[in-house]
Write a protein that holds these residues in place. Sequence first.
Motif: not given
Ligand code: FAD
Length: 426
Positions: A37-39, A45-47, A55-57, A132-134, A380-382
């Motif tokens: 499920f995706e919002h 998402g962020t990518l 994508i690091d690293q 999205g999950v609510v 670890i968030r990368v």
């Molecule tokens: C500005 C910025 C620059 C960055 N630069 C880099 C970089 O250069 N290299 C690197 O490796 N990392 C980088 N990072 C870190 C990295 O991008 C993120 O920490 C990582 O992508 C997080 O992945 P995730 O899957 O945990 O979350 P996300 O990518 O946030 O994905 C979460 C997904 O869940 C969905 N979602 C949220 N709530 C709900 C819900 N209730 N129901 C359904 N769907 C939902 C969202 O829409 C989203 O698609 C950066 C982060 C930021 C903010």
Amino acid sequence: MTIREGKEFDVIVAGAGCAGFCAAVQAGRGGMNTALFEHFAMPGGTLTVLGSNSIDQFCNPHRPAGDRQVIAGIGWEFVRELERRGFAEIPDMDAPYRVHWQYGVKVNPIAAAQCMDDFLLEAGVRLFYRQGVVAVETTDTPSGIRMDAVIVSTKDGLVRHRARFFIDCTGDGDLCAWAGGEYEIGESLQPGTIRLYPSGSTASSALARADQIWQEQVVQSPALSNMLCSGRFEDFLRAGGDNTNHVCGLNTADSENRTVVEIQSRRDQVRLLSALREGGAPVTVLASAPESAARESRRILGDVYMTGEDYLARRVYEDAVCYTYWFIDIHRENQPSEIIYLHDGKTPTVPLGAMRPRGFTNVYTAGRCVSSDRSANSAIRVKASCMAMGQAAGAAVVLASDADTRSVDMNALRACLSAQGAIVPE
Ligand SMILES: Cc1cc2nc3c(=O)[nH]c(=O)nc-3n(C[C@H](O)[C@H](O)[C@H](O)COP(=O)(O)OP(=O)(O)OC[C@H]3O[C@@H](n4cnc5c(N)ncnc54)[C@H](O)[C@@H]3O)c2cc1C
């Protein structure tokens, strides 16, 4: 209020960012009836949607040449496939790059999302985009909280879907927080970023003129001075926007805060646009991501809590399931980031316990919201690490006995991950 009955799955993954994508592919390949499920209306998402396309690293560049890769598996398979299609640039891990981000894999966000669709569909995952999950439904059992169902928002109203296992990859840890899980969130959070796409001449004279206009604006508006991390407009233009601007005060786990902050951020962006136009600068900003991306929000507390000290000591946890590689990287308002680099070939790890939220029987987290202090979380968030965590959570649900995530045999899990091409700490 009417809630329609939906379907029943083995596993529901919420959030299709880097973590959720890999979790769903792994669970699907493992034969689980998997729903994602995706919002947003696309994965990544962020990518992808939010435009942070590096994508690091996958490597620890301090290891000997030829032996630098520390993360592989589904994330790596994905970037290799994207490279084959002509939409990813994978750097030479053995090259002596001087800047850390040169080891990142740059992808085309549109092609990346489409390639993710392919991987997910091929793994048999049922996709629910723009759903999205609510809310979540739970039962208190003698062994802990059992998650039973998610309520999702669709154009036909609310729908309830049930599953035996849930993987919370929402970045903000929505499902766990709503179900009463313990979490931490900083009083002041790292700034987020709205991805802006500047356009125009990058000739020195053009940049100098744009920079001059920018400086004039900053003097007039202290709020704007926070917008550029380096304070140099030229860096912003040369990087094509990228992640060089800051949105301060953003808390993506708080919708009211978000409304106020996004409105202010747009106001700042348009002030900048107007100033560039009125000043006759030969550059402008053509587009932006639909919303700001968060570096930090809720961290869901798990059976293991990763700390910055453990991270820097490169602790190999007993239940380590993957490596992670980045430096401590805490962005701050109006001042340079707090950075602590890793300088040798030793590589930090992530334990399964950090992905098992305390007090739950059938839930994992993966990605940015896993159990960690602020300092460890900043590393670890990368994305490659989020991918590795997602894959580990997806494999763990395949091996967990019915409705108990604590029953996973670590040797079987490591063997399963290795068989899927992942690199597992010894
Ligand atoms: C500005 C910025 C620059 C960055 N630069 C880099 C970089 O250069 N290299 C690197 O490796 N990392 C980088 N990072 C870190 C990295 O991008 C993120 O920490 C990582 O992508 C997080 O992945 P995730 O899957 O945990 O979350 P996300 O990518 O946030 O994905 C979460 C997904 O869940 C969905 N979602 C949220 N709530 C709900 C819900 N209730 N129901 C359904 N769907 C939902 C969202 O829409 C989203 O698609 C950066 C982060 C930021 C903010």
